[in-house]
Design a protein around this motif. Structure first.
Motif, PDB file in Angstrom:
ATOM      1  N   PRO A 133       0.807  -1.227   0.000  1.00  0.00           N
ATOM      2  CA  PRO A 133       0.000   0.000   0.000  1.00  0.00           C
ATOM      3  C   PRO A 133       0.835   1.270   0.000  1.00  0.00           C
ATOM      4  O   PRO A 133       2.031   1.260   0.287  1.00  0.00           O
ATOM      5  N   GLU A 134       0.177   2.360  -0.314  1.00  0.00           N
ATOM      6  CA  GLU A 134       0.753   3.689  -0.218  1.00  0.00           C
ATOM      7  C   GLU A 134      -0.060   4.488   0.796  1.00  0.00           C
ATOM      8  O   GLU A 134      -1.245   4.228   1.006  1.00  0.00           O
ATOM      9  N   THR A 135       0.577   5.469   1.413  1.00  0.00           N
ATOM     10  CA  THR A 135      -0.134   6.311   2.370  1.00  0.00           C
ATOM     11  C   THR A 135      -1.114   7.228   1.644  1.00  0.00           C
ATOM     12  O   THR A 135      -0.810   7.752   0.577  1.00  0.00           O
ATOM     13  N   ALA A 136      -2.283   7.356   2.213  1.00  0.00           N
ATOM     14  CA  ALA A 136      -3.307   8.252   1.669  1.00  0.00           C
ATOM     15  C   ALA A 136      -3.930   9.006   2.836  1.00  0.00           C
ATOM     16  O   ALA A 136      -3.802   8.600   3.993  1.00  0.00           O
ATOM     17  N   THR A 137      -4.603  10.092   2.542  1.00  0.00           N
ATOM     18  CA  THR A 137      -5.272  10.862   3.591  1.00  0.00           C
ATOM     19  C   THR A 137      -6.698  11.173   3.171  1.00  0.00           C
ATOM     20  O   THR A 137      -7.003  11.313   1.983  1.00  0.00           O
ATOM     21  N   THR A 138      -7.567  11.276   4.168  1.00  0.00           N
ATOM     22  CA  THR A 138      -8.950  11.663   3.918  1.00  0.00           C
ATOM     23  C   THR A 138      -9.034  13.179   3.759  1.00  0.00           C
ATOM     24  O   THR A 138      -8.030  13.888   3.899  1.00  0.00           O
ATOM     25  N   GLN A 139     -10.240  13.682   3.516  1.00  0.00           N
ATOM     26  CA  GLN A 139     -10.413  15.128   3.354  1.00  0.00           C
ATOM     27  C   GLN A 139     -10.015  15.906   4.592  1.00  0.00           C
ATOM     28  O   GLN A 139      -9.582  17.050   4.504  1.00  0.00           O
ATOM     29  N   ASP A 140     -10.167  15.290   5.768  1.00  0.00           N
ATOM     30  CA  ASP A 140      -9.816  15.990   7.003  1.00  0.00           C
ATOM     31  C   ASP A 140      -8.384  15.706   7.441  1.00  0.00           C
ATOM     32  O   ASP A 140      -7.963  16.127   8.508  1.00  0.00           O
ATOM     33  N   GLY A 141      -7.621  14.986   6.604  1.00  0.00           N
ATOM     34  CA  GLY A 141      -6.218  14.739   6.903  1.00  0.00           C
ATOM     35  C   GLY A 141      -5.930  13.469   7.678  1.00  0.00           C
ATOM     36  O   GLY A 141      -4.791  13.240   8.092  1.00  0.00           O
ATOM     37  N   THR A 142      -6.923  12.615   7.883  1.00  0.00           N
ATOM     38  CA  THR A 142      -6.706  11.351   8.595  1.00  0.00           C
ATOM     39  C   THR A 142      -5.919  10.392   7.717  1.00  0.00           C
ATOM     40  O   THR A 142      -6.232  10.209   6.538  1.00  0.00           O
ATOM     41  N   ARG A 143      -4.899   9.763   8.305  1.00  0.00           N
ATOM     42  CA  ARG A 143      -4.018   8.883   7.536  1.00  0.00           C
ATOM     43  C   ARG A 143      -4.633   7.513   7.331  1.00  0.00           C
ATOM     44  O   ARG A 143      -5.265   6.944   8.212  1.00  0.00           O
ATOM     45  N   GLY A 144      -4.439   6.982   6.113  1.00  0.00           N
ATOM     46  CA  GLY A 144      -4.860   5.630   5.805  1.00  0.00           C
ATOM     47  C   GLY A 144      -3.924   5.023   4.782  1.00  0.00           C
ATOM     48  O   GLY A 144      -2.836   5.542   4.528  1.00  0.00           O
ATOM     49  N   LEU A 145      -4.343   3.919   4.185  1.00  0.00           N
ATOM     50  CA  LEU A 145      -3.537   3.241   3.178  1.00  0.00           C
ATOM     51  C   LEU A 145      -4.406   2.925   1.966  1.00  0.00           C
ATOM     52  O   LEU A 145      -5.593   2.628   2.087  1.00  0.00           O
ATOM     53  N   VAL A 146      -3.789   2.979   0.782  1.00  0.00           N
ATOM     54  CA  VAL A 146      -4.490   2.663  -0.457  1.00  0.00           C
ATOM     55  C   VAL A 146      -3.575   1.828  -1.346  1.00  0.00           C
ATOM     56  O   VAL A 146      -2.351   1.970  -1.310  1.00  0.00           O
ATOM     57  N   GLY A 147      -4.170   0.930  -2.116  1.00  0.00           N
ATOM     58  CA  GLY A 147      -3.391   0.081  -3.016  1.00  0.00           C
ATOM     59  C   GLY A 147      -4.316  -0.681  -3.939  1.00  0.00           C
ATOM     60  O   GLY A 147      -5.502  -0.363  -4.061  1.00  0.00           O
ATOM     61  N   ASP A 148      -3.777  -1.707  -4.591  1.00  0.00           N
ATOM     62  CA  ASP A 148      -4.556  -2.505  -5.528  1.00  0.00           C
ATOM     63  C   ASP A 148      -4.959  -3.831  -4.896  1.00  0.00           C
ATOM     64  O   ASP A 148      -4.187  -4.441  -4.154  1.00  0.00           O
ATOM     65  N   LEU A 149      -6.172  -4.256  -5.215  1.00  0.00           N
ATOM     66  CA  LEU A 149      -6.657  -5.566  -4.827  1.00  0.00           C
ATOM     67  C   LEU A 149      -6.772  -6.406  -6.095  1.00  0.00           C
ATOM     68  O   LEU A 149      -7.620  -6.148  -6.952  1.00  0.00           O
TER      69      LEU A 149
END
Length: 203
Positions: A133-149
């Motif tokens: 995964p790569e780091t991603a953020t929501t509209q309010d700046g909350t950190r998460g992860l995104v990638g391919d399934l």
């Protein structure tokens, strides 16, 4: 619109060591297996606009919502369960969001959520595999992860976002059996369109 809310769409107008969490997500996946049959019998969708805000659920001190960045989305009301699962479609594209409650006393983290998502994805498809995964953020700046399934027959986008206090999380997949890469690229920014709001704060 009050009728849509009563039906569970939750729409407001304008404005592997993670076994417990994996098991909780697995229950949602298994329950969801019966929805395609119901959908075939009683299909129902509700059109949404780009200024619609959809309530996704809450946990701990936070509530989550989705602000759709494009027109053309529909909520699949036969597969949407308030505060648990929301399914949206836009042409051949399907966006599936699930609200996850971690076990009491356990704080959800992006890394644990990603690991748990990889485990539960294989419940439906034994060949399913998540990319790094790569780091991603929501509209309010909350950190998460995104990638391919990667599944047996297609590749979808996946993302996990825990609330700022780790009290609950939102997991999502963006894909569709007949969606092309161009279809997904046109709406990829919806993956980061989640917002977390502290309970009690003014809108």
């Amino acid at each position: 619109m009050a009728e849509a809310t009563e039906r569970g769409a939750g729409v407001r107008r304008p404005r592997s060591n993670w076994v417990p969490l994996g098991a909780a997500t697995g229950v949602v996946v298994l329950l969801g297996a019966g929805w395609p049959l119901l959908n075939a019998v009683t299909p129902s969708t509700q059109a949404l606009a780009s200024d619609d805000t959809v309530d996704l659920g809450s946990g701990g001190d936070y509530a989550a919502s989705l602000d759709l960045p494009q027109d053309g989305w529909n909520v699949d009301t036969t597969r949407t369960m308030a505060d648990q699962q929301h399914v949206f479609t836009r042409g051949p594209v399907e966006l599936d969001l699930v609200s996850i409650q971690p076990p009491q006393g356990v704080e959800a983290t992006p890394e644990d959520l990603w690991s748990g998502m990889g485990t539960t994805s294989r419940v439906d498809d034994g060949a399913a595999e998540l990319s790094d995964p790569e780091t991603a953020t929501t509209q309010d700046g909350t950190r998460g992860l995104v990638g391919d399934l990667h599944t047996q027959d297609r590749t979808e986008r996946a993302a996990v976002f825990p609330s700022p206090d780790g009290g609950f999380a939102v997991e999502m997949t963006l894909g569709g059996e007949h969606a092309t890469e161009a279809d997904l690229a046109a709406v990829e920014d919806v993956v980061g369109a989640v917002s977390f709001e502290h309970q009690g704060e003014s809108s």
